[in-house]
Design an enzyme around this catalytic site. Structure first.
Site, PDB file in Angstrom:
ATOM      1  N   ARG A  42       0.816  -1.228   0.000  1.00  8.39           N
ATOM      2  CA  ARG A  42       0.000   0.000   0.000  1.00  8.39           C
ATOM      3  C   ARG A  42       0.846   1.273   0.000  1.00  8.39           C
ATOM      4  O   ARG A  42       0.393   2.326   0.434  1.00  8.39           O
ATOM      5  CB  ARG A  42      -0.968   0.018   1.182  1.00  8.39           C
ATOM      6  CG  ARG A  42      -1.961  -1.130   1.185  1.00  8.39           C
ATOM      7  CD  ARG A  42      -3.135  -0.875   2.110  1.00  8.39           C
ATOM      8  NE  ARG A  42      -3.996  -2.052   2.190  1.00  8.39           N
ATOM      9  CZ  ARG A  42      -3.900  -2.987   3.137  1.00  8.39           C
ATOM     10  NH1 ARG A  42      -2.985  -2.878   4.078  1.00  8.39           N
ATOM     11  NH2 ARG A  42      -4.726  -4.003   3.135  1.00  8.39           N
TER      12      ARG A  42
ATOM     13  N   LYS B 144       2.098  11.405 -11.272  1.00  7.02           N
ATOM     14  CA  LYS B 144       1.222  10.532 -12.054  1.00  7.02           C
ATOM     15  C   LYS B 144       1.980   9.253 -12.385  1.00  7.02           C
ATOM     16  O   LYS B 144       3.060   9.302 -12.974  1.00  7.02           O
ATOM     17  CB  LYS B 144       0.812  11.217 -13.358  1.00  7.02           C
ATOM     18  CG  LYS B 144      -0.375  12.145 -13.220  1.00  7.02           C
ATOM     19  CD  LYS B 144      -0.938  12.423 -14.611  1.00  7.02           C
ATOM     20  CE  LYS B 144      -2.078  13.388 -14.587  1.00  7.02           C
ATOM     21  NZ  LYS B 144      -2.596  13.609 -15.954  1.00  7.02           N
TER      22      LYS B 144
ATOM     23  N   GLU C  93       7.349  18.252 -25.024  1.00  5.50           N
ATOM     24  CA  GLU C  93       6.769  18.574 -23.716  1.00  5.50           C
ATOM     25  C   GLU C  93       7.307  19.910 -23.184  1.00  5.50           C
ATOM     26  O   GLU C  93       6.638  20.585 -22.398  1.00  5.50           O
ATOM     27  CB  GLU C  93       7.038  17.447 -22.706  1.00  5.50           C
ATOM     28  CG  GLU C  93       6.418  16.100 -23.068  1.00  5.50           C
ATOM     29  CD  GLU C  93       4.915  15.975 -22.737  1.00  5.50           C
ATOM     30  OE1 GLU C  93       4.296  16.974 -22.323  1.00  5.50           O
ATOM     31  OE2 GLU C  93       4.373  14.869 -22.922  1.00  5.50           O
TER      32      GLU C  93
ATOM     33  N   LYS D 228       5.433  23.180 -14.199  1.00  6.78           N
ATOM     34  CA  LYS D 228       4.690  21.988 -13.790  1.00  6.78           C
ATOM     35  C   LYS D 228       4.459  21.995 -12.282  1.00  6.78           C
ATOM     36  O   LYS D 228       3.373  21.638 -11.810  1.00  6.78           O
ATOM     37  CB  LYS D 228       5.431  20.717 -14.222  1.00  6.78           C
ATOM     38  CG  LYS D 228       4.650  19.466 -13.870  1.00  6.78           C
ATOM     39  CD  LYS D 228       4.827  18.324 -14.823  1.00  6.78           C
ATOM     40  CE  LYS D 228       3.822  17.221 -14.509  1.00  6.78           C
ATOM     41  NZ  LYS D 228       3.980  16.038 -15.353  1.00  6.78           N
TER      42      LYS D 228
ATOM     43  N   GLU E 208      -5.674  16.399 -10.417  1.00  7.87           N
ATOM     44  CA  GLU E 208      -6.303  16.709 -11.698  1.00  7.87           C
ATOM     45  C   GLU E 208      -7.804  16.920 -11.584  1.00  7.87           C
ATOM     46  O   GLU E 208      -8.594  16.369 -12.361  1.00  7.87           O
ATOM     47  CB  GLU E 208      -6.001  15.602 -12.729  1.00  7.87           C
ATOM     48  CG  GLU E 208      -6.155  16.080 -14.156  1.00  7.87           C
ATOM     49  CD  GLU E 208      -5.495  15.138 -15.158  1.00  7.87           C
ATOM     50  OE1 GLU E 208      -5.551  13.924 -14.971  1.00  7.87           O
ATOM     51  OE2 GLU E 208      -4.915  15.656 -16.129  1.00  7.87           O
TER      52      GLU E 208
ATOM     53  N   ARG F 102      -4.932  21.137 -13.516  1.00  9.39           N
ATOM     54  CA  ARG F 102      -3.846  20.270 -13.948  1.00  9.39           C
ATOM     55  C   ARG F 102      -4.057  19.724 -15.357  1.00  9.39           C
ATOM     56  O   ARG F 102      -3.096  19.404 -16.059  1.00  9.39           O
ATOM     57  CB  ARG F 102      -3.684  19.115 -12.959  1.00  9.39           C
ATOM     58  CG  ARG F 102      -2.532  18.218 -13.322  1.00  9.39           C
ATOM     59  CD  ARG F 102      -2.179  17.245 -12.228  1.00  9.39           C
ATOM     60  NE  ARG F 102      -1.071  16.433 -12.680  1.00  9.39           N
ATOM     61  CZ  ARG F 102      -0.269  15.733 -11.895  1.00  9.39           C
ATOM     62  NH1 ARG F 102      -0.456  15.746 -10.612  1.00  9.39           N
ATOM     63  NH2 ARG F 102       0.719  15.039 -12.404  1.00  9.39           N
TER      64      ARG F 102
ATOM     65  N   ASN G 127      -2.139  18.573 -20.254  1.00 11.22           N
ATOM     66  CA  ASN G 127      -2.404  17.591 -21.300  1.00 11.22           C
ATOM     67  C   ASN G 127      -2.623  18.243 -22.663  1.00 11.22           C
ATOM     68  O   ASN G 127      -3.143  17.599 -23.573  1.00 11.22           O
ATOM     69  CB  ASN G 127      -3.622  16.742 -20.916  1.00 11.22           C
ATOM     70  CG  ASN G 127      -3.292  15.771 -19.804  1.00 11.22           C
ATOM     71  OD1 ASN G 127      -2.279  15.076 -19.862  1.00 11.22           O
ATOM     72  ND2 ASN G 127      -4.121  15.746 -18.779  1.00 11.22           N
TER      73      ASN G 127
ATOM     74  N   HIS H  49      -2.315  16.267 -25.806  1.00 15.07           N
ATOM     75  CA  HIS H  49      -2.335  14.855 -25.417  1.00 15.07           C
ATOM     76  C   HIS H  49      -3.603  14.122 -25.847  1.00 15.07           C
ATOM     77  O   HIS H  49      -3.585  12.906 -26.002  1.00 15.07           O
ATOM     78  CB  HIS H  49      -2.153  14.709 -23.902  1.00 15.07           C
ATOM     79  CG  HIS H  49      -0.740  14.959 -23.448  1.00 15.07           C
ATOM     80  ND1 HIS H  49      -0.078  16.143 -23.679  1.00 15.07           N
ATOM     81  CD2 HIS H  49       0.142  14.163 -22.782  1.00 15.07           C
ATOM     82  CE1 HIS H  49       1.143  16.078 -23.157  1.00 15.07           C
ATOM     83  NE2 HIS H  49       1.306  14.889 -22.612  1.00 15.07           N
TER      84      HIS H  49
ATOM     85  N   HIS I 261      -2.815  11.003 -27.789  1.00 11.41           N
ATOM     86  CA  HIS I 261      -3.123   9.638 -27.346  1.00 11.41           C
ATOM     87  C   HIS I 261      -3.859   8.869 -28.436  1.00 11.41           C
ATOM     88  O   HIS I 261      -3.647   7.663 -28.611  1.00 11.41           O
ATOM     89  CB  HIS I 261      -3.970   9.666 -26.071  1.00 11.41           C
ATOM     90  CG  HIS I 261      -3.184  10.028 -24.849  1.00 11.41           C
ATOM     91  ND1 HIS I 261      -3.782  10.304 -23.639  1.00 11.41           N
ATOM     92  CD2 HIS I 261      -1.846  10.156 -24.645  1.00 11.41           C
ATOM     93  CE1 HIS I 261      -2.853  10.589 -22.741  1.00 11.41           C
ATOM     94  NE2 HIS I 261      -1.673  10.515 -23.327  1.00 11.41           N
TER      95      HIS I 261
ATOM     96  N   HIS J 196       5.758   8.945 -27.595  1.00  5.86           N
ATOM     97  CA  HIS J 196       4.759   9.783 -26.939  1.00  5.86           C
ATOM     98  C   HIS J 196       4.964  11.261 -27.286  1.00  5.86           C
ATOM     99  O   HIS J 196       4.017  11.967 -27.640  1.00  5.86           O
ATOM    100  CB  HIS J 196       4.840   9.569 -25.418  1.00  5.86           C
ATOM    101  CG  HIS J 196       3.948  10.471 -24.626  1.00  5.86           C
ATOM    102  ND1 HIS J 196       2.570  10.429 -24.703  1.00  5.86           N
ATOM    103  CD2 HIS J 196       4.231  11.471 -23.748  1.00  5.86           C
ATOM    104  CE1 HIS J 196       2.046  11.353 -23.903  1.00  5.86           C
ATOM    105  NE2 HIS J 196       3.037  11.987 -23.309  1.00  5.86           N
TER     106      HIS J 196
END
Lengths: 379, 379
Positions: free
Chosen positions: B134, B156, B198, B240, B250, B254, B258, B261, B265, B278
């Site tokens: 955990r 993330k 990026e 960032k 997010e 936030r 993206n 993105h 994606h 990417h």
């Protein structure tokens, strides 16, 4: 006092709400008979396009439709994922089948998962909710006594790994916990006993008055008396709420909730997961941990005898199984060293530091071995 | 100005520390050339019995020993898990091999994981650290430009699922991020370009001065000039840090990170993960998102042309691939609807609402189709 008959069926039994205070992750546990007969039990939830109920082959035919009926007015689409029943399916592969279903049903970040079942379903559904899209909302609807008093409360989620029980998981809180006491009517006696183990646990670690109340009301609890169950579930959740509120991520205090669990996990792993119920292993593990506490001079023999008697009256085993023919004590120690609470190979035992007060500390191997030897069945 | 030669190699280059302010989950990003040559780079970490380095077959022979040398004085046992290289191994099964290794090496809750590699290694190692027992501590040691300016910062973590990129993961913060700019010397030009995507991203969404600086210094960056890289990495991390500090999970702001993105994606999934890098998909996706912003009247054609020119100068594709022979636009829309940011099937685009300012909003399907048609290669 004579009053009019209440119009809401759920209110005919004692009911309670326990609040878990975790800042923005706070939530309520609602406890009453008949909650699954009343859509209002879910009034506090956000609306979303999709709800997914995760349950198992045993619980689905009993309560699946009842929950779907409750949710029908709130969620346009309700899907049900039915997993195989049992601890031996609480693993990485079964978890992946939940993800496949969530993806297939087009779930998004607002979709709500419902864990309908016992501790295994609750732990897996919670972990699935924690991971899917990095976290989506979920609701616990525990249908076993053990889940209502322990596993559904506090946000511990997990699956097992061959190297250890609950080795993979997350701290992830539900939106709400709905404990319908009526569901306990279908619970087999063996599972009622397993749940009683976790209820009994709260006495030695925190509240000896509660322990005395359990001693007085044990037959009523085992017979499924709703008023007795309502009190036991509420008081258990209150104590758990207090401990979890002070230490959400088990940095310290929260570990006391694992009283009986270090020995218990070794029993479960030693005989093979699923052979002993978790609650059975915890019951026996509490007797072992109390015995170790006595040998360290923390409690007297009368305290151990009192706890042992109550555990036995609850229908739980008090004699530990032998788990290795050649080196039984060594195997116990080995398994306990692999426990999550171990640090650098040192086992951290939850012990009773006087009745009603727990402490977490190591113990000499030789003493632990003597406790195991004395608590185990003859070889 | 003439000065004495510094005695610490790491200090011969510009260095910086960026702080990520997330309360008790706060941490520092250290940025300099030579950090992996200096054990002091890891001085802030807790001591533990076991450290596990997770890396891949490409990075291990380049930097594995250097990191082990750095950590040798701090951790009695250091193990290395070498994963296959590439996005197509960023999955549930590979993650499980990490867990098997952690269990086999006797890791406990204090063991520290080190992610040594690019974004795939960082995302997987972070997710493994989030789930094991955990949550155990981990450190990001990004060795690609993309990971240094984006994926290693902000917590993330994820793996892919057949139904979506990064569909399974957690928000889980590292203890520290160590960006050794020297590692970029071995980075293939194609991956340098991917990282630049990026970096460029931070301009349109937040800081047009930075965009102008990139335009001026693009050749120096592509050539691996340490001073230029130090500034670009620091400024990217600063932006960032600001955004993540305001919205860790997010909930709103936030999402602007993206930019590019959503289209990106769809490109990655449409051509098959791993075919486009990417960063390449994000570069092209930014041109598409800027074009959509223009068609919605948010920016002018000159802005789109300026961004397109810079993306192209960075060595990145600006023409989108066709991903379905029969219904190319429909396939794009279908993939974007499966994106994590979608809600109830509505695609949430990150658009430029005037230079230096981002907004998240839906857009009419017909307009999105026209953008896709115009940005894609001829059929």
């Amino acid at each position: 006092m004579s009053t009019a008959i209440p119009s809401v069926p759920a209110a005919t039994s004692p009911s309670a709400t326990v609040h878990i205070d975790l800042g923005e992750r706070s939530y309520d546990i609602t406890i009453a008979a008949g909650l699954l007969a009343d859509p209002a039990s879910f009034d506090g939830l956000p609306r979303a396009a999709v709800a997914v109920i995760v349950t198992n082959t045993t619980v689905e035919p009993l309560y699946g439709q009842r929950l779907r009926d409750c949710l029908a007015g709130r969620f346009p689409a309700i899907h049900t994922v039915v997993l195989p029943d049992g601890e031996d399916h609480k693993d990485w592969n079964t978890l992946n089948t939940v993800f496949d279903a969530l993806a297939a049903h087009g779930c998004d970040r607002k979709s709500v998962l419902f864990a309908l079942g016992g501790g295994v379903i609750g732990d897996m559904t919670g972990f699935a909710a924690a991971c899917f899209m990095r976290g989506i909302p979920f609701v616990q609807v525990p249908t076993t006594l053990l889940a209502q008093v322990d596993s559904s409360v506090g946000g511990k989620t997990a699956v097992n790994h061959p190297a250890g029980k609950n080795l993979l998981g997350a701290f992830y809180q539900p939106l709400q916990v709905v404990c319908d006491l009526s569901t306990l009517a279908t619970l087999p006696p063996r599972e009622m006993s397993a749940g009683l183990a976790e209820i009994i646990k709260y006495g030695p670690i925190h509240d000896m008055d509660f322990l005395a109340w359990i001693e007085t009301n044990l037959e009523a609890l085992r017979a499924g008396d709703t008023a007795a169950l309502a009190h036991a579930v509420r008081r258990s959740c209150e104590i758990k709420a207090e401990v979890v509120g002070a230490d959400e991520r088990e940095a310290g205090l929260r570990a006391i909730l694992n009283f009986g669990h270090t020995f218990g996990h070794a029993i479960e792993a030693g005989v093979g997961f699923g052979v002993w119920l978790h609650g059975e292993a915890v019951g026996c593990g509490m007797v072992m941990a109390a015995t170790l506490s006595q040998r360290l001079g923390l409690v007297d023999a009368a305290f151990v005898a009192r706890l042992r008697t109550l555990v036995e009256r609850a229908g739980l085993p008090v004699v530990a199984p032998r788990i290795d023919a050649a080196d039984n004590e060594g195997r116990y120690l080995e398994l306990m060293r692999g426990d999550k609470k171990s640090e650098g190979g040192e086992i951290r035992f939850v012990l009773i530091d006087g009745p009603g007060r727990a402490v977490v500390r190591p113990a000499p191997d030789a003493l632990v071995r003597s406790v195991i030897a004395d608590c185990c069945a003859a070889g």
